[in-house]
Design a protein around this motif. Sequence first.
Motif, PDB file in Angstrom:
ATOM      1  N   ASP A   1      40.745  19.232  39.814  1.00  0.00           N
ATOM      2  CA  ASP A   1      39.362  19.673  39.761  1.00  0.00           C
ATOM      3  C   ASP A   1      38.685  19.402  41.105  1.00  0.00           C
ATOM      4  OD1 ASP A   1      37.007  20.642  38.437  1.00  0.00           O
ATOM      5  OD2 ASP A   1      36.307  18.560  38.334  1.00  0.00           O
TER       6      ASP A   1
ATOM      7  N   ASN B   1      35.017  31.326  34.327  1.00  0.00           N
ATOM      8  CA  ASN B   1      33.563  31.393  34.531  1.00  0.00           C
ATOM      9  C   ASN B   1      32.828  31.786  33.252  1.00  0.00           C
ATOM     10  OD1 ASN B   1      33.827  30.656  37.214  1.00  0.00           O
ATOM     11  ND2 ASN B   1      33.929  32.764  37.937  1.00  0.00           N
TER      12      ASN B   1
ATOM     13  N   GLU C   1      34.554  30.531  44.185  1.00  0.00           N
ATOM     14  CA  GLU C   1      34.562  29.352  43.323  1.00  0.00           C
ATOM     15  C   GLU C   1      34.611  29.783  41.869  1.00  0.00           C
ATOM     16  OE1 GLU C   1      32.081  25.224  42.436  1.00  0.00           O
ATOM     17  OE2 GLU C   1      31.452  26.578  44.057  1.00  0.00           O
ATOM     18  N   ILE C   2      35.587  29.217  41.109  1.00  0.00           N
ATOM     19  CA  ILE C   2      35.730  29.577  39.695  1.00  0.00           C
ATOM     20  C   ILE C   2      35.869  28.307  38.866  1.00  0.00           C
ATOM     21  CG2 ILE C   2      36.820  31.811  40.169  1.00  0.00           C
ATOM     22  CD1 ILE C   2      39.503  30.514  39.417  1.00  0.00           C
ATOM     23  N   THR C   3      35.494  28.428  37.598  1.00  0.00           N
ATOM     24  CA  THR C   3      35.662  27.356  36.623  1.00  0.00           C
ATOM     25  C   THR C   3      36.522  27.894  35.494  1.00  0.00           C
ATOM     26  OG1 THR C   3      33.540  26.329  37.159  1.00  0.00           O
ATOM     27  CG2 THR C   3      34.519  25.805  35.010  1.00  0.00           C
TER      28      THR C   3
ATOM     29  N   THR D   1      38.916  21.423  31.676  1.00  0.00           N
ATOM     30  CA  THR D   1      38.140  22.249  32.602  1.00  0.00           C
ATOM     31  C   THR D   1      38.489  21.882  34.040  1.00  0.00           C
ATOM     32  OG1 THR D   1      36.314  22.381  31.020  1.00  0.00           O
ATOM     33  CG2 THR D   1      35.826  22.951  33.317  1.00  0.00           C
TER      34      THR D   1
ATOM     35  N   SER E   1      37.507  23.221  38.097  1.00  0.00           N
ATOM     36  CA  SER E   1      36.765  24.094  39.009  1.00  0.00           C
ATOM     37  C   SER E   1      37.401  24.000  40.387  1.00  0.00           C
ATOM     38  CB  SER E   1      35.288  23.692  39.093  1.00  0.00           C
ATOM     39  OG  SER E   1      34.655  23.863  37.838  1.00  0.00           O
TER      40      SER E   1
ATOM     41  N   SER F   1      37.650  26.132  44.437  1.00  0.00           N
ATOM     42  CA  SER F   1      37.065  27.131  45.336  1.00  0.00           C
ATOM     43  C   SER F   1      38.111  27.511  46.364  1.00  0.00           C
ATOM     44  CB  SER F   1      35.806  26.566  46.017  1.00  0.00           C
ATOM     45  OG  SER F   1      36.116  25.371  46.712  1.00  0.00           O
TER      46      SER F   1
END
Length: 731
Positions: free
Chosen positions: A412, A438, A457-459, A477, A479, A481
């Motif tokens: 992450d 996202n 940038e994605i989650t 989760t 995240s 980039s």
Amino acid sequence: MKKLITSLALMATMLSASAADVINVAALLQANPDATKSELEDPMTANYDADFTFGNNFNLTGESGATYEVINIAVVDASPITYFRFPWNYDLSSNVHGGLEGKYIQSVEIKTWNNSNADIKLYASEGEFDCTTWDGRDGAAFKYDEYDVRPLSGKITIPVNVPCNYFALSCSQTNVQSITINWTDEKPVPTVMKPEISCWANPVEVGSSVSIKTATVGATINASVYVNDELAANQPEAWVQDSEWSSMTVTLPGKAGDKVRVEAYASKTDWAESETAIWECASLAMSPAPRPSITKVGSDESYISYVLPGEQIQIAVNTTGDNGESVALEGAKVVYVYGWNDWENEENSFRSEEFEAAAPAVFTVPANAPVGVSFYVEAVATAEGYRESNKNELYTSVISPVLPAPSFSHQDGAMLKAGGALTIYRPDRATEIHYTVNGGEEQVSDAYTVEIPVVEEITVVAWATGNAPFEPSEKVTVSVSTEKFEAWMDVINCYTFGMSNDETDSTSKIYDSVLTNAETGVHYEYYGGFWQRTIDGEDVNCFYMNGRSSADIPYIRSTVPAINTTGDEVPVNSVMLDSYLGTGFFVFLSNEKIELNDEMTNYDYDGTETVRFTIVGDDNVGSDYSDYVAAPGVMVKLSEVQEMLGNDEVKYDDKKYIAIVPVLANQGYYLSRAVIGYRNPNTAAELVSADALNGDEVLYNLNGLQVKADNLTPGIYVRVANGKTTKILVK
């Protein structure tokens, strides 16, 4: 039962005409008087006199009339002893072979002298055979290959009990005083070798295997099995011994306490039958019950790789039915225990009481079995007419019914290289990966891995599901980039020059490329090879920049500079290199196409038109190699280099051509990527009046050239001040 050689036949053999040929030093020198005398000391004896070396092959004829060919034999005269020597190994570099039609070899006598390692190989055949094969099974009827007879000194007599007219003999590192070949006119009747019967079972019990073999190739083995001195109901079929390394196998019948006997003889067409070999066991031991099996109830898998609290385990005892199928052994019982070991907390370990139950026995893994402990089952089987079986021990892990969560290729908050992807890995025992990007629509995949390209940038939220009894995993989760490169930056890697994953080649070649960057249009040239290295745990294709000498310089260089929309050349303003740890690279900059020479890899090189700085790996090759040193993976702004060095004579950021060269041209260097930035003449900026000038800024014209504020012609200029860029208008 057997054919026997008659007394008349034996008497005829004894009275037949015979002859003997003796091959010794005298016979060899008489057959080849041109042998050359050597003055080399003989390491085999302290009583040295002289050697005679036969440099060519020659023949000699024995008293019997047989002709023998002698190949590469050295004669030693170590008075009063003379001998001839066979060198290393048993090959055709040194041997004696020959024969005589119409007569047969009775025996071969070999007299050796002063040998600690006199191994002998003798092959013989009825009719000529190709001795170059040295194979007793290829046309030869007799083979003597005795590694265990190693006389220090003495005579070995090898009887040849089959009809043979020709032979070939060789030794290994052996001193031979004489070879005597005894011949007879009478064709011998060969006798099949007596079979050998072996049983390695301990104890010998019903179903144990007995092996029977004979040394005579092509013989038929005939075996009989007796139980309590009576022929067993099912007798083994006759079996042909087609090679000396194979054998027939008999499975012992009967029951515990029975006496069993195996008799065997071997026969072959035109040969006398062998003697009968006998093996017996006075009392068969009771056979063990079949080893119990341990499986999960309702599962087809024979191996248990894990257990869940509350699962049912079955212990069965099976045997083989009449048609080869697996059937339950009637009346079998099992004795078993189960439990677990908690290696981190022994007080949390558990072992059940011993249970005895009719097979199949079923028990339930306790609901309180802790996840992560080592679960075990120990079981033996008993049955009437059998002794206790061998123990079956199962060791496995207790796992949770909740599936493990998916894992990711990056942590992450990680920043991926441009063009990279985030990979989701499906956990063990899961059947599907579920994920969202996202907060978008849920995606489902049954693949083992899912790759998600990262361009911003994605989650990602991911979880796993599986078949019953497994429950969905928790959601995780991550995240990440990605690097952002400006339009006027060229990202150069192995693929820029057409390399594919299967084209790793360390050979240095010249590769040309025109980047697809529509903004810069720069042409690059690479001289070197490609290779794969592991960088930060990941296999990465690299430029392999390995020169063979200081004059053979591998490089990446631009051959056509960046051009703006008005046709003007644009200078380089930033450089970033990703290099394998422990490597170092010079970066050369110039306003002319850079022609490399061996001086440019010298540490004290001071080019007038070319400037340089070094980007090194973690092993740090030394900052004194260049004007400026940077770490790999760091974007170096050339204007910042200029400010740090305070050099007013040479401007780093006004050069149009670039070359990247390893610090030492005759060593191997690995470069995974280069990012080269050019000054963007189209940078958006606020248009202000020249009245805003205050003397603290740096001005450039639209061609990227620095100009002085006190001598501006009408037009638009780019002003850089206090880290900000603006456009000004001069009227």
